[in-house]
Write a protein that holds these residues in place. Sequence first.
Motif, mmCIF file in Angstrom:
data_model
loop_
_atom_site.group_PDB
_atom_site.id
_atom_site.type_symbol
_atom_site.label_atom_id
_atom_site.label_comp_id
_atom_site.label_asym_id
_atom_site.label_seq_id
_atom_site.Cartn_x
_atom_site.Cartn_y
_atom_site.Cartn_z
ATOM 1 N N ALA A 21 43.564 60.001 73.725
ATOM 2 C CA ALA A 21 44.209 61.310 73.637
ATOM 3 C C ALA A 21 43.271 62.388 73.122
ATOM 4 C CB ALA A 21 45.437 61.219 72.736
ATOM 5 N N ALA A 22 42.190 62.009 72.471
ATOM 6 C CA ALA A 22 41.237 62.994 71.953
ATOM 7 C C ALA A 22 40.227 63.417 73.005
ATOM 8 C CB ALA A 22 40.507 62.430 70.735
ATOM 9 N N ALA A 23 40.294 62.804 74.187
ATOM 10 C CA ALA A 23 39.306 63.120 75.226
ATOM 11 C C ALA A 23 39.984 63.210 76.583
ATOM 12 C CB ALA A 23 38.206 62.058 75.251
ATOM 13 N N SER A 24 41.074 63.973 76.641
ATOM 14 C CA SER A 24 41.796 64.122 77.889
ATOM 15 C C SER A 24 40.893 64.718 78.959
ATOM 16 C CB SER A 24 43.019 65.026 77.684
ATOM 17 O OG SER A 24 43.659 65.294 78.909
ATOM 18 N N VAL A 25 40.763 64.006 80.070
ATOM 19 C CA VAL A 25 39.880 64.474 81.136
ATOM 20 C C VAL A 25 40.193 63.707 82.416
ATOM 21 C CG1 VAL A 25 38.052 62.807 80.629
ATOM 22 C CG2 VAL A 25 37.463 64.938 81.757
ATOM 23 N N GLY A 26 40.041 64.383 83.540
ATOM 24 C CA GLY A 26 40.138 63.709 84.819
ATOM 25 C C GLY A 26 38.801 63.104 85.194
ATOM 26 N N SER A 27 38.774 62.353 86.255
ATOM 27 C CA SER A 27 37.523 61.699 86.661
ATOM 28 C C SER A 27 36.540 62.704 87.257
ATOM 29 C CB SER A 27 37.822 60.604 87.683
ATOM 30 O OG SER A 27 38.304 61.166 88.900
ATOM 31 N N ASN A 28 37.067 63.814 87.816
ATOM 32 C CA ASN A 28 36.236 64.824 88.479
ATOM 33 C C ASN A 28 35.405 64.235 89.620
ATOM 34 O OD1 ASN A 28 37.079 66.948 86.797
ATOM 35 N ND2 ASN A 28 35.618 66.344 85.230
ATOM 36 N N LEU A 29 35.868 63.139 90.185
ATOM 37 C CA LEU A 29 35.160 62.520 91.305
ATOM 38 C C LEU A 29 35.754 63.049 92.608
ATOM 39 C CD1 LEU A 29 34.986 58.815 90.033
ATOM 40 C CD2 LEU A 29 33.203 60.565 89.905
#
Length: 206
Positions: A93-101
């Motif tokens: 939860a501290a690093a919410s991010v999508g894969s951006n692939l």
Amino acid sequence: MSTQAHPMTEPARQAGMLRPALTIFVGLSVLTGLLYPGVVTGIARTVFPQQAAGSLIVQDGKTVGSALIGQPFSDPKYFWGRLSATAPMPYNAAASVGSNLGPTNPALTDAARARLDALRAADPGNTAPVPVDLVTASASGLDPHISPAAARYQASRVARLRGLPLAKVQALIAANTETPTLGILGEPGVNVLKLNLALDGAKVGG
């Protein structure tokens, strides 16, 4: 004899400009940084206490997670959620991010293929098409929901490994399916953590 006022010196002029600027800065900081958040938080905790506290799920007096953040499940006896691209661990939860692939990135295909292979290995007799949300990550990497189709795809595996009637597992899926907000906003979804907790509470043969 007339006297002429001395022109304001540069330091005095700057001090005169700085004082109101600092006053406005401090006032807005107090208003928007303390008073407004405090009032909004107080209203939220009064009107929506569960949501304001993080929508935590408590079982037997212990907090087991949040209804808003997914958890990794890999045991075939449980329903699996979506893939998570957060680091250094899934559903961080501290690093919410999508894969951006992008769709042409081989890493996206490799991740989907690895999950597909895991699903087939856990349930080799299931030849149904795998719902796409079971092999892709969400934009946040924290999505706690899967589609009802993704839950139904896993129902036979979970029922078999737990010794539960398939109809019982399907009823749990239906009971834990959330409808769109106001009936029109979003899509139906199944909260994986809530479903797995209900699954743990189900009795064999019940």
